[in-house]
Scaffold this active site. Structure first.
Site, PDB file in Angstrom:
ATOM      1  CG  LEU A 100      89.495 121.572  35.599  1.00 35.25           C
ATOM      2  CD1 LEU A 100      89.908 121.823  34.175  1.00 35.25           C
ATOM      3  CD2 LEU A 100      88.485 122.611  36.062  1.00 35.25           C
ATOM      4  N   GLY A 101      88.636 117.313  37.071  1.00 39.54           N
ATOM      5  CA  GLY A 101      87.929 116.038  37.009  1.00 39.54           C
ATOM      6  C   GLY A 101      88.917 114.935  36.747  1.00 39.54           C
ATOM      7  N   GLY A 141      89.075 110.845  34.915  1.00 35.99           N
ATOM      8  CA  GLY A 141      88.348 109.837  34.158  1.00 35.99           C
ATOM      9  C   GLY A 141      89.229 108.633  33.977  1.00 35.99           C
ATOM     10  CB  VAL A 193      90.926 117.035  33.439  1.00 34.49           C
ATOM     11  CG1 VAL A 193      90.946 118.337  32.641  1.00 34.49           C
ATOM     12  CG2 VAL A 193      90.713 115.852  32.498  1.00 34.49           C
ATOM     13  CE  LYS A 200      91.495 112.661  28.843  1.00 35.06           C
ATOM     14  NZ  LYS A 200      90.471 112.528  27.796  1.00 35.06           N
ATOM     15  CG  ASP A 202      82.096 107.575  25.922  1.00 33.32           C
ATOM     16  OD1 ASP A 202      80.952 107.135  26.199  1.00 33.32           O
ATOM     17  OD2 ASP A 202      82.945 107.824  26.784  1.00 33.32           O
TER      18      ASP A 202
HETATM   19  N1  LIG Z   1      88.406 121.028  28.499  1.00 31.25           N
HETATM   20  C1  LIG Z   1      87.932 120.800  29.707  1.00 31.25           C
HETATM   21  N2  LIG Z   1      87.563 121.810  30.498  1.00 31.25           N
HETATM   22  C2  LIG Z   1      87.081 121.593  31.737  1.00 31.25           C
HETATM   23  N3  LIG Z   1      86.946 120.378  32.266  1.00 31.25           N
HETATM   24  C3  LIG Z   1      87.289 119.316  31.522  1.00 31.25           C
HETATM   25  C4  LIG Z   1      87.808 119.470  30.218  1.00 31.25           C
HETATM   26  N4  LIG Z   1      88.070 118.254  29.719  1.00 31.25           N
HETATM   27  C5  LIG Z   1      87.734 117.383  30.667  1.00 31.25           C
HETATM   28  N5  LIG Z   1      87.265 118.006  31.756  1.00 31.25           N
HETATM   29  C6  LIG Z   1      86.813 117.387  32.997  1.00 31.25           C
HETATM   30  O1  LIG Z   1      87.561 116.215  33.237  1.00 31.25           O
HETATM   31  C7  LIG Z   1      86.717 115.083  33.232  1.00 31.25           C
HETATM   32  C8  LIG Z   1      87.430 113.934  32.564  1.00 31.25           C
HETATM   33  O2  LIG Z   1      87.714 114.302  31.216  1.00 31.25           O
HETATM   34  P1  LIG Z   1      87.624 113.276  30.016  1.00 31.25           P
HETATM   35  O3  LIG Z   1      86.219 112.781  29.873  1.00 31.25           O
HETATM   36  O4  LIG Z   1      88.246 113.862  28.823  1.00 31.25           O
HETATM   37  O5  LIG Z   1      88.567 112.158  30.594  1.00 31.25           O
HETATM   38  P2  LIG Z   1      88.459 110.628  30.375  1.00 31.25           P
HETATM   39  O6  LIG Z   1      89.547 110.030  31.167  1.00 31.25           O
HETATM   40  O7  LIG Z   1      88.425 110.359  28.928  1.00 31.25           O
HETATM   41  O8  LIG Z   1      87.061 110.339  31.043  1.00 31.25           O
HETATM   42  P3  LIG Z   1      86.102 109.129  30.757  1.00 31.25           P
HETATM   43  O9  LIG Z   1      86.426 108.131  31.789  1.00 31.25           O
HETATM   44  O10 LIG Z   1      84.744 109.729  30.916  1.00 31.25           O
HETATM   45  O11 LIG Z   1      86.368 108.689  29.385  1.00 31.25           O
HETATM   46  C9  LIG Z   1      85.466 115.519  32.503  1.00 31.25           C
HETATM   47  O12 LIG Z   1      84.355 114.808  32.944  1.00 31.25           O
HETATM   48  C10 LIG Z   1      85.372 116.970  32.850  1.00 31.25           C
HETATM   49  O13 LIG Z   1      84.763 117.111  34.108  1.00 31.25           O
END
Ligand SMILES: Nc1ncnc2c1ncn2[C@@H]1O[C@H](COP(=O)(O)OP(=O)(O)OP(=O)(O)O)[C@@H](O)[C@H]1O
Length: 906
Positions: A117-118, A120, A125, A140, A238
């Site tokens: 999904l993504g 970060g 995720v 995640k 954030d």
């Molecule tokens: N519950 C969810 N449902 C669908 N997609 C999600 C969900 N949580 C996160 N994502 C996807 O995963 C990506 C990364 O999630 P998240 O922001 O929680 O991670 P992070 O590592 O904390 O990122 P960042 O570097 O922005 O802090 C999000 O931008 C989103 O696209």
């Protein structure tokens, strides 16, 4: 064959004089009608591949299929295993492949990886299928690094607390956490599955603003979330469009706030480098103490961006951003902030007497002792040119920018007049949010009553009702008295991670718990009982004791608390851990950290919050579990720094401010805030975000020639912020020098404070969207599920925090139903589920602190398309983007991450 034979016989009986021709009957009988229909429907490729294994077996009876021999379809890049016995890539990311199987040993749930999904800062995720319930969730997978792991536990703690204690009915637009567990040494956190984020939404709308009604709708929902955070004394740290996701599984579509990986408790702010740059508040920028008010600033920036389609303050550097703020708002931070902030000298010169404020420049009609540096002056001071970004708005001040934004094409005059009025309300609304003075900035409660939100006619500048009476934030944390003795931290949770050797704290040889009978139900941000391994004592921070206990949720093999400050640390009592906000401007309680007082309670931090308090007190909690000696909890310093966006090398770390709280933080208490119900939050329908019909969402174009307002972003002046506009002020190296112990300690401590004691053991041309009406009655399912889910959870005395009591029902009758396409596998199961904390489990008596996840039930299948790029929308349902013929937006940021500029966890 009989039929064929029969046909042949029939054919033969016709005699030699009749020329032969095939008899249809033969073939008709050979293909039964149903089978023929089925065959017709299938594509050739499908027919050739679906039953491939069977076909092979038919061809070769010796053929045996072995799935493990299939080539893997990797989702992680790079997919070369170099760390963690080959499970992790060079970035410490678990190498994920389609159909990989996660299993939570505690909840026993299986999660089958289906897609990515993504990703970060913290990891990846993955979209996972839960066979048990035939539903989908987002998992995640945190990087296998101690600092990330520790910080992720903070996210678990905060979210669990918010879900369970503050928002059991899922009314406040905060993402739901379902489960967490260890897999191949990676902490995996299971969330409800959501859709695209607001940045992506704006992006697919070609960076045109959304319709005012949608802006209002989303604003209202975000405010509901922020109100909850304020009540809980938690700062998101954030907030930005990227961290607000659409939740299309409910109808009408809602938004949800995600990513609590940077969040901290208001009473425990220690890091000064937080918030993504465009959404960074002046106090954070200047190095002043901060509170939940910083989220309100970010919120104001988001609201403006939703309307404008572009960030309000897209500064290329902090200097640039401050310059834009001053320009657009026509003011500057108040002198009392500038007087005390750590970085004032970086951006301002003193032109008057700081003792006699008001002798200097004049800003916004107010005299000031400070004047912002010019670019030349900045360069002279900093020995480098400030980075200045592009100009995105033709107008320089907020009023003109909003008023001048193009109206929809062919909008009837009446509607133009109406929208003009609403824009005036929006301007007034934004003014209360992007207010330099954090003590004057509106709280969620105050903002929620603004006509822009309520829809009441806006006639004059809004005068917000008074905020709740001043009560220490620390008192928001309610301590329950556990029936079995001792007391429980009401916000309690316990991020027990399955698969890791772990003991309940009360059973740990490293902790001795002293049941403590608290005099009242409010008290310390503390823990389950008191911990005293004889190594540390609390101290008073101001007039209240502070004692910080940390423990590793992974393995309590060594709580190590160290007092280097020569300050007696007392406090086996939970009270001793209590911390009182530092009141600014000599309001009395607490004293300045600079006065040599004890450090703020370093709980709850962000990876982006690099800078530990300027304190000599350090605590080291041992036992990072599998992380072994590299764990920051074992090292006193120089280890893994916490921070975000390593990939972007934006670390901008600063020295910590080293205090907690601020004046605003005095402004609310949970109980009183409830009394101070935001009863008008949605009481007024006004101009109807409550009923956004498809017609209101119909595609529109702007009429550049409509009254007054015209294209704000003419082709040459409008461009999208360059994703390469990073803050150049800091380097990776700085980050890498960070004391690793701080972060893990903070994470541990936060977990500690949060977990101790679970309650009971027991858009107008807005983009066109196609959407299949997916899902069943999700809203109902959701609510039902949640009610059910939490019905047994709290046997203690959780804060009575019924969001409905304060906010009422959100947008009744709203028909805002953006849809998602069918061109991706349908998304299943986002029903919030029961999340248990601290329930004793007969089978696992030691696991009293674990979340027993419950997943979305079966048959809760929701269609959904995640990627905005592949989204198509039915019915031409528009979201409200304003289109003009010359709204050309070059340099579209490639990813939302490009908009962040803060550090990384190394
Ligand atoms: N519950 C969810 N449902 C669908 N997609 C999600 C969900 N949580 C996160 N994502 C996807 O995963 C990506 C990364 O999630 P998240 O922001 O929680 O991670 P992070 O590592 O904390 O990122 P960042 O570097 O922005 O802090 C999000 O931008 C989103 O696209």
């Amino acid at each position: 064959m009989d039929d064929i034979g029969g046909g042949a016989r029939e054919m033969g009986s016709r005699g030699a004089s009749t020329p032969w021709q095939p008899i249809q009957l033969v073939f008709k009988r050979y293909f039964p009608q149903t089978l023929r229909a089925a065959v017709k429907k299938k594509a050739v490729v499908e027919r050739l591949t679906r039953g491939l294994v069977e076909t092979y077996k038919t061809c070769n009876p010796q053929f045996k299929y072995r799935g493990e021999l299939n080539p893997k379809r990797y989702l992680t890049t790079p997919s070369v295993g170099v760390l963690n016995d080959g499970f992790d890539n060079v970035h410490s990311d678990l190498i994920l492949a389609v159909n990989d199987d996660f299993c939570s040993s505690d909840s026993r749930h299986r999660y089958i990886v289906k897609d990515l999904l993504g990703h970060g800062t913290f990891g990846q995720v993955a979209k996972c299928w839960v066979p048990e319930t035939n539903s989908f969730v987002a998992v995640k997978v945190i990087k296998n690094k101690p600092a990330y792991y520790q910080q992720a536990l903070v996210e678990v703690s905060i979210l669990t607390t918010l879900n369970k204690k503050y928002d059991p009915e899922d009314k406040h637009h905060i993402v739901r956490i379902y489960d967490y567990f260890l897999h191949q040494r990676h902490l995996c956190i299971c969330f409800e599955l959501l859709d695209m984020n607001l940045y992506e939404l704006i992006k697919i709308n070609q960076f045109r603003g959304l319709s005012l009604s949608i802006v209002q709708l989303f604003s209202k929902q975000i405010l509901l979330g922020l109100a909850l955070l304020k009540d809980a004394g938690i700062i998101h740290c954030d907030l930005k469009p990227e961290n607000i996701l659409l939740c299309t599984s409910v109808k009408p579509t809602e938004i949800k706030i995600i990513d609590f990986g940077s969040a901290c408790m208001e009473v425990k702010t220690i890091y000064s480098y937080i918030q993504s740059r465009y959404y960074r508040s002046p106090e954070v920028l200047l190095g002043y103490r901060y509170t939940t008010a910083i989220d309100m600033w970010s919120f104001g920036c988001i609201v403006a961006e939703l309307f404008l389609g572009l960030p309000l303050f897209p500064g290329a550097s902090e200097f640039d951003i401050l310059k834009r703020m001053i320009e657009i708002l026509g003011k500057q931070p108040p002198d009392y902030v500038l007087k005390e902030a750590e970085h004032t000298n970086k951006f301002f010169k003193c032109v008057g007497s700081v003792h006699n404020l008001g002798n200097g420049g004049t800003y916004g009609g107010l005299k000031s002792a400070y004047m912002a540096l010019t670019e030349e002056e900045f360069e002279a001071r900093e020995k480098k040119k400030p980075e200045i970004g592009k100009e995105y708005f033709r107008h320089k001040n907020l009023e003109e920018i909003v008023k001048g934004y193009p109206y929809k094409i062919n909008l009837p005059e009446d509607d133009v007049a109406k929208e003009t009025q609403i824009r005036l309300a929006l301007i007034d609304f934004l003014r209360g949010l992007v207010e330099f003075d954090p003590t004057k900035r509106w709280s969620p409660f105050q903002a929620a009553k603004h006509p822009f939100i309520t829809g009441e006619p806006f006639t004059c500048p809004y005068n917000p009702p008074p905020e709740t009476p001043h009560v220490h934030v620390a008192q928001n944390i309610k301590v329950d008295h556990h029936p079995g003795g001792g007391h429980w931290f009401a916000a309690g949770l316990s991020p027990h991670v399955s698969g890791i050797t772990r003991m309940p704290m009360q059973n740990s040889p490293h902790f001795q718990m002293f049941p403590y009978s608290h005099a009242n139900s409010y008290g310390s941000i503390g823990s389950y009982g008191s911990y005293n391994d004889g190594t540390f004592q609390g101290n008073s921070y101001g007039e209240n004791g502070n004692m910080f206990a940390y423990y590793s949720p992974v393995n309590h093999t060594g709580l190590y608390m160290q007092n280097q400050g020569g300050v007696p640390m007392l406090g086996t009592s939970p009270d001793a851990r209590r911390r009182v906000m530092q009141y600014p401007h000599g309001h009395g309680l607490g004293t300045s950290p600079s006065a040599g007082n004890f450090a703020p309670l370093p709980l709850g931090t962000s990876p982006s919050q690099f800078t530990p308090p300027n304190t000599n007190n350090q605590f080291f909690a041992g036992s990072p579990g599998h992380h072994g000696p590299t764990s920051p909890v074992r090292n006193s310093c120089h280890g893994s720094p916490l921070g975000k966006m390593a990939a972007f090398s934006q670390f901008n770390r600063r020295k910590g401010v080293g205090y907690s709280g601020g004046s605003q933080s005095q402004d609310f208490s949970l109980s009183q805030a409830q009394g101070h119900a935001i009863d008008n939050f949605n009481q007024s329908e006004g101009y109807s975000t409550h009923n956004i019909s498809s017609s209101s969402l119909r595609s529109n174009t702007y009429n550049p020639s409509s009254t007054g307002p015209h294209l704000e972003n003419p082709d040459n002046t409008l461009s999208v912020p360059d994703p390469g506009d990073w803050d150049p002020n800091y380097s990776d190296e700085l980050l890498l020098q960070e004391d690793s112990a701080d972060e893990s300690v903070i994470a541990n401590a936060f977990s500690r404070s949060m977990q101790l004691g679970s309650a009971d053991a027991s858009s107008s041309r807005r983009f066109n969207s196609n959407a299949p009406a997916s899902s069943s009655n999700l809203a109902t399912q959701r609510r039902y599920g949640v009610n059910q889910a939490f019905s047994q959870v709290e046997n203690g005395s959780p804060p009575s925090n019924d969001p409905r009591a304060r906010f009422g029902q959100l947008m009744p009758g709203s028909q805002f139903t953006p849809h998602v396409s069918q061109n991706s596998p349908s998304r299943l199961g986002q029903q919030p589920q029961r999340v248990y904390h601290g329930r004793p489990n007969a089978g696992r008596p030691m696991d009293r602190n674990h979340i027993n996840a419950q997943l979305p039930p079966s048959n809760s299948n929701y269609g959904g398309q995640r990627s905005p790029r592949s989204s198509s929308y039915t019915n031409g349902v528009p979201w409200g983007g304003r289109r003009t013929n010359n709204h050309h937006v070059p340099n579209v940021p490639s990813t939302s991450h490009g908009r962040m500029d803060y550090g990384s966890i190394a």
